[in-house]
Design a protein around this motif. Structure first.
Motif, PDB file in Angstrom:
ATOM      1  N   ALA A  53       0.835  -1.202   0.000  1.00 54.81           N
ATOM      2  CA  ALA A  53       0.000   0.000   0.000  1.00 54.81           C
ATOM      3  C   ALA A  53       0.869   1.251   0.000  1.00 54.81           C
ATOM      4  N   SER A  54       1.910   1.238   0.832  1.00 56.14           N
ATOM      5  CA  SER A  54       2.800   2.400   0.933  1.00 56.14           C
ATOM      6  C   SER A  54       3.551   2.647  -0.376  1.00 56.14           C
ATOM      7  N   ALA A  55       4.066   1.597  -0.974  1.00 57.07           N
ATOM      8  CA  ALA A  55       4.849   1.750  -2.202  1.00 57.07           C
ATOM      9  C   ALA A  55       3.987   2.121  -3.400  1.00 57.07           C
ATOM     10  N   SER A  56       2.734   1.664  -3.401  1.00 59.98           N
ATOM     11  CA  SER A  56       1.854   1.916  -4.547  1.00 59.98           C
ATOM     12  C   SER A  56       1.087   3.221  -4.444  1.00 59.98           C
ATOM     13  N   GLY A  57       0.885   3.688  -3.201  1.00 61.41           N
ATOM     14  CA  GLY A  57       0.086   4.896  -3.001  1.00 61.41           C
ATOM     15  C   GLY A  57      -1.402   4.633  -2.924  1.00 61.41           C
ATOM     16  N   TYR A  58      -1.806   3.359  -3.063  1.00 58.05           N
ATOM     17  CA  TYR A  58      -3.219   3.002  -2.942  1.00 58.05           C
ATOM     18  C   TYR A  58      -3.536   2.647  -1.492  1.00 58.05           C
ATOM     19  N   SER A  59      -4.799   2.798  -1.118  1.00 54.34           N
ATOM     20  CA  SER A  59      -5.210   2.444   0.239  1.00 54.34           C
ATOM     21  C   SER A  59      -5.208   0.931   0.414  1.00 54.34           C
ATOM     22  N   LYS A  60      -5.142   0.481   1.669  1.00 53.68           N
ATOM     23  CA  LYS A  60      -5.179  -0.958   1.918  1.00 53.68           C
ATOM     24  C   LYS A  60      -6.502  -1.543   1.445  1.00 53.68           C
ATOM     25  N   GLY A  61      -7.578  -0.759   1.540  1.00 57.30           N
ATOM     26  CA  GLY A  61      -8.882  -1.228   1.066  1.00 57.30           C
ATOM     27  C   GLY A  61      -8.834  -1.533  -0.422  1.00 57.30           C
ATOM     28  N   THR A  62      -8.176  -0.656  -1.181  1.00 55.21           N
ATOM     29  CA  THR A  62      -8.035  -0.882  -2.617  1.00 55.21           C
ATOM     30  C   THR A  62      -7.190  -2.123  -2.882  1.00 55.21           C
ATOM     31  N   ILE A  63      -6.130  -2.285  -2.107  1.00 54.37           N
ATOM     32  CA  ILE A  63      -5.256  -3.457  -2.263  1.00 54.37           C
ATOM     33  C   ILE A  63      -6.056  -4.739  -2.036  1.00 54.37           C
ATOM     34  N   TYR A  64      -6.890  -4.723  -0.996  1.00 51.66           N
ATOM     35  CA  TYR A  64      -7.659  -5.931  -0.670  1.00 51.66           C
ATOM     36  C   TYR A  64      -8.806  -6.182  -1.653  1.00 51.66           C
ATOM     37  N   ASN A  65      -9.125  -5.191  -2.467  1.00 55.54           N
ATOM     38  CA  ASN A  65     -10.092  -5.432  -3.543  1.00 55.54           C
ATOM     39  C   ASN A  65      -9.482  -6.316  -4.636  1.00 55.54           C
ATOM     40  N   HIS A  66      -8.156  -6.334  -4.681  1.00 54.87           N
ATOM     41  CA  HIS A  66      -7.441  -7.115  -5.696  1.00 54.87           C
ATOM     42  C   HIS A  66      -6.922  -8.448  -5.153  1.00 54.87           C
ATOM     43  N   PHE A  67      -6.533  -8.467  -3.881  1.00 52.93           N
ATOM     44  CA  PHE A  67      -5.911  -9.659  -3.306  1.00 52.93           C
ATOM     45  C   PHE A  67      -6.465  -9.939  -1.910  1.00 52.93           C
ATOM     46  N   ALA A  68      -6.659 -11.209  -1.620  1.00 48.47           N
ATOM     47  CA  ALA A  68      -7.208 -11.599  -0.318  1.00 48.47           C
ATOM     48  C   ALA A  68      -6.184 -11.484   0.798  1.00 48.47           C
ATOM     49  N   SER A  69      -4.902 -11.569   0.463  1.00 47.84           N
ATOM     50  CA  SER A  69      -3.836 -11.575   1.461  1.00 47.84           C
ATOM     51  C   SER A  69      -2.503 -11.398   0.749  1.00 47.84           C
ATOM     52  N   LYS A  70      -1.439 -11.256   1.532  1.00 46.34           N
ATOM     53  CA  LYS A  70      -0.117 -11.162   0.900  1.00 46.34           C
ATOM     54  C   LYS A  70       0.226 -12.484   0.210  1.00 46.34           C
ATOM     55  N   GLU A  71      -0.266 -13.588   0.780  1.00 52.49           N
ATOM     56  CA  GLU A  71      -0.048 -14.894   0.160  1.00 52.49           C
ATOM     57  C   GLU A  71      -0.742 -14.974  -1.198  1.00 52.49           C
ATOM     58  N   ASP A  72      -1.898 -14.324  -1.288  1.00 51.62           N
ATOM     59  CA  ASP A  72      -2.647 -14.295  -2.537  1.00 51.62           C
ATOM     60  C   ASP A  72      -1.859 -13.542  -3.611  1.00 51.62           C
ATOM     61  N   VAL A  73      -1.123 -12.521  -3.189  1.00 50.82           N
ATOM     62  CA  VAL A  73      -0.265 -11.785  -4.119  1.00 50.82           C
ATOM     63  C   VAL A  73       0.819 -12.711  -4.665  1.00 50.82           C
TER      64      VAL A  73
END
Length: 258
Positions: A53-73
């Motif tokens: 989230a920090s590196a991309s500038g997107y909110s964590k909510g936006t990140i979780y719209n794409h991936f269920a977890s860091k493992e999912d990434v």
């Protein structure tokens, strides 16, 4: 040269996307590339959704719209790695030569992949560990399985061609899957050690660009895959593959000193 995440299954027809869908897909790819950079710098265990989230500038909510977890990434990155490998394996299959020459080309492709994309190379294995699988979405696990099946289908062609051409005879207890696994085990282990255990005294003593080829030849000779390495110069075949179908990738590796 191949581009990470650019491979499309030739059997799939891309549905037309709306502008919103295209924007979401582009953001998804952007997040994967950023995650890959974080993992490259800090390792799999150093990767977190907060850092993404920090590196991309997107909110964590936006990140979780794409991936269920860091493992999912990690599983998603693995899918892209498998697709990239499939792209390179298809190129290897088109190499003009004997059936065993084509397998050498396959291993050249894998060697180049491991050096160009060390994160993707290790991600395929990491994504199969229980701590990743149990926290990933079923949808992405299924996508990964399909990408892996596609890769196995390509690898099957190399063996089936050799059997049809009578360069290889399967033992009654053997199968194409067993041969694929044997080759993968030797190739993965060889490349992983060469890339990550550079301080090893064993590797220090070798310092040979054909280390992977030696190991592959031991396996293929053991299968009695003709012509045997005692009857054909597979170093010459390896160099020809590097200088023809993977010339751009080989030149780039030389340029960056890998």
């Amino acid at each position: 040269m191949f581009k990470f995440g650019s491979e499309i299954n030739k059997n799939e027809v891309e549905p037309k996307k709306s502008k919103k869908q295209m924007a979401i897909a582009e953001r998804h790819r952007e997040l994967i590339l950023i995650a890959k950079d974080i993992i490259s710098a800090e390792g799999f265990h150093g990767f977190t959704m907060d850092k993404l989230a920090s590196a991309s500038g997107y909110s964590k909510g936006t990140i979780y719209n794409h991936f269920a977890s860091k493992e999912d990434v990690i599983v998603t990155i693995s899918c892209e790695a498998l697709k990239t490998l499939a792209q390179m394996y298809r190129k290897a299959y088109e190499f003009e030569g004997l059936s065993r020459d084509k397998v050498v080309a396959l291993n050249v492709a894998y060697r180049i992949f491991s050096r160009l994309e060390p994160v993707l190379f290790m991600c395929v294995l990491t994504s199969k560990t229980p701590w990743v699988v149990e926290k990933s979405s079923a949808e992405n696990i299924e996508k990964q399985n399909l990408a892996e099946e596609m890769l196995i289908e390509i690898a099957d062609k190399f063996i089936l061609d050799a059997i049809d051409g009578e360069d290889l005879k399967l033992a009654p207890t053997a199968s194409t899957d067993a041969l694929i696994f044997a080759n993968w085990a030797v190739a993965f282990g060889s490349n992983a050690l060469l890339n990550n255990a550079t301080n090893s005294q064993c590797i220090e003593r070798i310092k040979d660009p054909y280390s992977v080829l030696y190991n592959v030849n031991i396996v293929l000779d053991g299968m009695n895959w003709q012509p045997l390495s005692s009857r054909r110069d597979y170093k010459k075949v390896w160099r020809e593959v590097e200088q023809t179908i993977f010339a751009d990738e080989t030149a780039y590796l030389a340029q960056i000193g890998r």
